[in-house]
Design a protein around this motif. Structure first.
Motif, PDB file in Angstrom:
ATOM      1  N   LEU A  95      11.459   8.790  -6.534  1.00 47.63           N
ATOM      2  CA  LEU A  95      11.733   8.977  -5.114  1.00 47.63           C
ATOM      3  C   LEU A  95      11.315   7.724  -4.367  1.00 47.63           C
ATOM      4  O   LEU A  95      10.281   7.126  -4.656  1.00 47.63           O
ATOM      5  N   GLY A  96      12.121   7.370  -3.386  1.00 44.14           N
ATOM      6  CA  GLY A  96      11.813   6.216  -2.548  1.00 44.14           C
ATOM      7  C   GLY A  96      13.039   5.874  -1.728  1.00 44.14           C
ATOM      8  O   GLY A  96      14.161   6.255  -2.075  1.00 44.14           O
ATOM      9  N   ALA A  97      12.831   5.197  -0.632  1.00 39.75           N
ATOM     10  CA  ALA A  97      13.936   4.794   0.227  1.00 39.75           C
ATOM     11  C   ALA A  97      13.889   3.287   0.425  1.00 39.75           C
ATOM     12  O   ALA A  97      12.811   2.704   0.573  1.00 39.75           O
ATOM     13  N   THR A  98      15.049   2.651   0.408  1.00 40.46           N
ATOM     14  CA  THR A  98      15.133   1.216   0.626  1.00 40.46           C
ATOM     15  C   THR A  98      16.105   0.918   1.762  1.00 40.46           C
ATOM     16  O   THR A  98      16.985   1.722   2.069  1.00 40.46           O
ATOM     17  N   GLN A  99      15.929  -0.244   2.371  1.00 40.59           N
ATOM     18  CA  GLN A  99      16.743  -0.644   3.513  1.00 40.59           C
ATOM     19  C   GLN A  99      17.560  -1.877   3.135  1.00 40.59           C
ATOM     20  O   GLN A  99      17.010  -2.838   2.579  1.00 40.59           O
ATOM     21  N   HIS A 100      18.854  -1.849   3.448  1.00 41.26           N
ATOM     22  CA  HIS A 100      19.733  -2.934   3.024  1.00 41.26           C
ATOM     23  C   HIS A 100      20.654  -3.367   4.157  1.00 41.26           C
ATOM     24  O   HIS A 100      21.218  -2.537   4.868  1.00 41.26           O
ATOM     25  N   GLU A 101      20.799  -4.683   4.283  1.00 39.16           N
ATOM     26  CA  GLU A 101      21.747  -5.249   5.238  1.00 39.16           C
ATOM     27  C   GLU A 101      23.072  -5.496   4.539  1.00 39.16           C
ATOM     28  O   GLU A 101      23.106  -6.016   3.417  1.00 39.16           O
ATOM     29  N   ILE A 102      24.153  -5.120   5.197  1.00 36.75           N
ATOM     30  CA  ILE A 102      25.500  -5.316   4.664  1.00 36.75           C
ATOM     31  C   ILE A 102      26.187  -6.386   5.504  1.00 36.75           C
ATOM     32  O   ILE A 102      26.225  -6.300   6.734  1.00 36.75           O
ATOM     33  N   ARG A 103      26.735  -7.382   4.829  1.00 32.43           N
ATOM     34  CA  ARG A 103      27.374  -8.498   5.509  1.00 32.43           C
ATOM     35  C   ARG A 103      28.810  -8.659   5.039  1.00 32.43           C
ATOM     36  O   ARG A 103      29.159  -8.259   3.910  1.00 32.43           O
ATOM     37  N   VAL A 118      18.774   3.892   2.357  1.00 36.89           N
ATOM     38  CA  VAL A 118      19.380   4.690   1.297  1.00 36.89           C
ATOM     39  C   VAL A 118      18.288   5.392   0.504  1.00 36.89           C
ATOM     40  O   VAL A 118      17.264   4.794   0.167  1.00 36.89           O
ATOM     41  N   LEU A 119      18.492   6.667   0.266  1.00 39.47           N
ATOM     42  CA  LEU A 119      17.608   7.469  -0.584  1.00 39.47           C
ATOM     43  C   LEU A 119      18.337   7.668  -1.904  1.00 39.47           C
ATOM     44  O   LEU A 119      19.326   8.412  -1.957  1.00 39.47           O
ATOM     45  N   PRO A 120      17.882   7.002  -2.969  1.00 38.39           N
ATOM     46  CA  PRO A 120      18.607   7.072  -4.240  1.00 38.39           C
ATOM     47  C   PRO A 120      17.806   7.768  -5.347  1.00 38.39           C
ATOM     48  O   PRO A 120      17.392   7.123  -6.317  1.00 38.39           O
ATOM     49  N   PRO A 121      17.533   9.070  -5.237  1.00 37.60           N
ATOM     50  CA  PRO A 121      16.780   9.724  -6.307  1.00 37.60           C
ATOM     51  C   PRO A 121      17.505   9.592  -7.649  1.00 37.60           C
ATOM     52  O   PRO A 121      18.722   9.746  -7.723  1.00 37.60           O
ATOM     53  N   VAL A 122      16.725   9.299  -8.688  1.00 37.25           N
ATOM     54  CA  VAL A 122      17.268   9.158 -10.038  1.00 37.25           C
ATOM     55  C   VAL A 122      16.492  10.080 -10.970  1.00 37.25           C
ATOM     56  O   VAL A 122      15.259  10.086 -10.946  1.00 37.25           O
ATOM     57  N   MET A 146      23.220   8.847  -4.227  1.00 43.24           N
ATOM     58  CA  MET A 146      22.994   7.893  -3.145  1.00 43.24           C
ATOM     59  C   MET A 146      23.251   8.580  -1.804  1.00 43.24           C
ATOM     60  O   MET A 146      24.368   9.043  -1.541  1.00 43.24           O
ATOM     61  N   LEU A 147      22.204   8.643  -0.979  1.00 46.77           N
ATOM     62  CA  LEU A 147      22.303   9.240   0.341  1.00 46.77           C
ATOM     63  C   LEU A 147      21.977   8.174   1.382  1.00 46.77           C
ATOM     64  O   LEU A 147      20.856   7.665   1.443  1.00 46.77           O
ATOM     65  N   PHE A 148      22.958   7.806   2.202  1.00 50.62           N
ATOM     66  CA  PHE A 148      22.779   6.789   3.229  1.00 50.62           C
ATOM     67  C   PHE A 148      22.367   7.469   4.541  1.00 50.62           C
ATOM     68  O   PHE A 148      22.948   8.475   4.940  1.00 50.62           O
ATOM     69  N   PHE A 149      21.358   6.884   5.228  1.00 51.77           N
ATOM     70  CA  PHE A 149      20.895   7.494   6.471  1.00 51.77           C
ATOM     71  C   PHE A 149      20.344   6.416   7.401  1.00 51.77           C
ATOM     72  O   PHE A 149      20.065   5.293   6.974  1.00 51.77           O
TER      73      PHE A 149
END
Length: 222
Positions: A95-103, A118-122, A146-149
């Motif tokens: 469990l963990g959430a990461t933040q990403h910039e899209i260009r 994005v919350l990407p539980p594996v 993959m859950l984007f929020f």
């Protein structure tokens, strides 16, 4: 891309080498066993998530725009929960959430269009060939979602990202330290495609995120 693949390959090589070295030691000193059937390990990790996405942005009719998607990396804390079904087989959830910039990039254009969490539980099923080892390597396979929020549009663009399922492969090792404590190295490759809809469908992209997820952490056995 080369740097990210090299990092993952180096981590995997360390895992396999340490497993081979630890195997001989392992079977002669049961006190070092990482975990046994019925045990839990909760692991706090520092995790780098790196995507090599470089997919084309097209018009709604499929025409070329000359632009491609680029997704930024992130490093964040994560948690792993591992339960040992047997000495050799375990199941893990992270469990963990990461933040990403899209260009959008192409030619002289390099502009931020969106930023998202994005919350990407594996969840993976792992096999451990040397369960009695002080250094216990493992390989695994499983699924992710993959859950984007908390998305934030940039520079006048409106971007919608589609959630969904993917799958993952994994390699790593747990190293018994002292008492219930372990050191963990883990490398995952996640395969996931999302549909990006831009400006209400005027532009779109089928984005293969396919991130490398490389982690180092400390675990405690319960």
């Amino acid at each position: 891309m080369k740097r990210k693949i090299t990092l993952a390959a180096a981590a995997l090589a360390m895992t396999l080498a340490s497993g081979a070295a630890g195997g001989a030691l392992a079977q002669t000193n049961g006190d070092w066993q990482v975990a046994r059937k019925g045990d839990w390990i909760v692991t706090g990790r520092v995790t780098q998530v790196s995507s090599d996405a470089d997919d084309a942005i097209t018009t709604a009719a499929g025409g070329a725009t000359g632009l491609n998607v680029a997704v930024g990396d992130d490093v964040m804390p994560t948690l792993g929960f591992t339960y040992f079904l047997t000495d050799h087989v375990s199941v893990e959830a992270i469990l963990g959430a990461t933040q990403h910039e899209i260009r959008a990039r192409g030619g002289a254009t390099d502009v931020a269009v969106h930023e998202t969490w994005v919350l990407p539980p594996v969840v993976t099923l792992q096999y451990r060939p040397a369960p009695g080892a002080r250094v216990s390597p493992y390989v695994g396979a499983g699924v992710n979602y993959m859950l984007f929020f908390e998305g934030e549009d940039r520079n006048g663009f409106e971007v919608d990202l589609e959630d969904g399922f993917g799958y993952a492969l994994q390699a790593g090792a747990d190293v018994a330290l002292t008492g219930p404590w372990t050191l963990n190295l883990d490398v995952k490759r996640v395969w996931f495609d999302t549909q990006a809809t831009i400006n209400g469908g005027a532009l779109e992209a089928d984005v293969g995120l396919d991130p490398w997820v490389v982690s180092l952490g400390v675990g405690r056995k319960f």
